[in-house]
Scaffold this active site. Structure first.
Site, PDB file in Angstrom:
ATOM      1  N   GLU A 136       0.838  -1.207   0.000  1.00  0.00           N
ATOM      2  CA  GLU A 136       0.000   0.000   0.000  1.00  0.00           C
ATOM      3  C   GLU A 136       0.869   1.252   0.000  1.00  0.00           C
ATOM      4  OE1 GLU A 136      -2.948  -0.251   3.121  1.00  0.00           O
ATOM      5  OE2 GLU A 136      -3.350  -2.331   2.623  1.00  0.00           O
ATOM      6  N   HIS A 154      -8.126   0.654   1.883  1.00  0.00           N
ATOM      7  CA  HIS A 154      -7.922   0.396   3.320  1.00  0.00           C
ATOM      8  C   HIS A 154      -8.846   1.276   4.175  1.00  0.00           C
ATOM      9  CE1 HIS A 154      -4.743  -1.228   6.337  1.00  0.00           C
ATOM     10  NE2 HIS A 154      -5.901  -1.035   6.946  1.00  0.00           N
TER      11      HIS A 154
HETATM   12  C1  DGY Z   1      -6.284  -1.480  11.905  1.00  0.00           C
HETATM   13  O1  DGY Z   1      -6.812  -0.952  12.864  1.00  0.00           O
HETATM   14  O2  DGY Z   1      -5.460  -2.382  12.010  1.00  0.00           O
HETATM   15  C2  DGY Z   1      -6.661  -0.966  10.552  1.00  0.00           C
HETATM   16  O3  DGY Z   1      -6.321  -1.855   9.544  1.00  0.00           O
HETATM   17  C3  DGY Z   1      -5.961   0.352  10.303  1.00  0.00           C
HETATM   18  O4  DGY Z   1      -4.633   0.180  10.591  1.00  0.00           O
END
Ligand code: DGY
Length: 322
Positions: free
Chosen positions: A270, A288
């Protein structure tokens, strides 16, 4: 006594920033531009605590700050901590905290949305409409598949996996099978069945959803060989971490029709998403956003602040991971 100095690596919701400012001496990131390695290292050297998030790669060198480390706590905004070297933190005596629970519903909702998007081929249909290629209602083209009576395979039956399974089972009439590294009980879904192995789960499922942490042991957990076990009409959903799936093998499986579709919220590198993936119309791609509701993001920020408050009051932070 001087207030602890906290350096925050990304822009936070206003109410979280206001609370931080009321409690600490804070350096906020108003531009929201991710910190470079040099800036992260300087933060470790100058702050008493660093509030960071996914994308801030906090490795051993950054934690040590070339022997000049001052920070004693890294308060992560987010539940996953695979971007932080927890072993090095422990060796150096740096406490690491995270923000579990408060993002469970948001992430499970998004996983359910990806299941629907993939099984109903939403991206392909929307793209067709936006291109002006829709000639009007028709009966037989681009049909999706129903969820009722189909099997959802959940890999990683923790908080988010269980919340997704509840939605899919009680809301959409899906059967649930699950695989978890350690033995878990799922009293909230008495009909859910534990699979003997990931292989058995992959072969039995119409939809597979991944909810395992992104630690080294889970890298390429869904390998080419395991993808080959999925049914040709099955869909894969990933809201966990990108490198849990062998992305190249997934692209091949989607290109060849070895599986029907996928819904992805996370990627191996990413924010780079391979062109070959972006070119496919049997995959839904999101940037994401699993926990990206205002409610979840405020609650996550408040939880990170709670961890800092407890730490500087010389208590064990409520969500200490290392
Ligand atoms: C998490 O809380 O792990 C989400 O993927 C954002 O980092």
């Amino acid at each position: 006594m001087a207030r602890p100095r906290i350096i925050v690596t990304r822009k936070l919701p206003d109410s979280v920033e206001a609370r931080l400012k009321s409690l600490f001496t804070v350096a906020l990131n108003h531009s929201d531009k991710p910190f470079s390695r040099a800036k992260l290292t300087t933060a470790m050297a100058r702050a008493d605590g660093v509030l960071c998030t996914f994308g801030d790669k906090i490795d051993e060198d950054i934690l040590a700050a070339s022997g000049a480390r001052k920070a004693r706590i890294v308060a992560n905004f987010g539940v996953g901590t695979n971007h932080i070297d927890l072993e090095a933190a422990e060796d150096l005596g740096v406490v690491v905290t995270n923000t579990p629970d408060v993002l469970t519903d948001a992430t499970a909702d998004l996983a359910m949305a990806l299941i629907l998007a993939s099984t109903r081929r939403m991206y392909a249909h929307e793209a067709r409409l936006r291109r002006g290629d829709w000639a009007g209602f028709d009966i037989t083209s681009g049909l999706g598949c129903a969820l009722r009576g189909k099997t959802l395979g959940v890999v990683g039956m923790g908080r988010i996996g269980t919340a997704l399974a509840q939605r899919a089972h009680f809301g959409f009439g899906m059967k649930v099978v699950y695989f978890n590294r350690s033995k878990v009980l799922v009293p909230s879904i008495p009909e859910a069945e534990a699979a003997e192995s990931i292989e058995a789960l992959l072969a039995a499922s119409d939809v597979v959803s991944l909810h395992v942490p992104g630690d080294a042991g889970n890298r390429h957990l869904i390998s080419a060989a395991r993808l080959a076990l999925m049914k040709p009409n099955a869909h894969l959903v990933n809201t966990a971490r990108g490198d849990v799936v062998d992305e190249t093998a997934l692209i091949e499986a989607l290109q060849s029709g070895a599986i029907a579709g996928a819904g992805l919220d996370v990627f191996a590198q990413e924010p780079n998403v391979p062109e070959a993936l972006r070119a496919l119309d049997n995959v839904t791609l999101l940037p994401h956003i699993g926990s990206a509701t205002l409610e979840a993001r405020i609650a996550m920020g408040m939880r990170a602040v709670d961890n800092l408050v407890a730490f500087f009051a010389e208590k064990v932070p409520p969500h200490q991971v290392g």
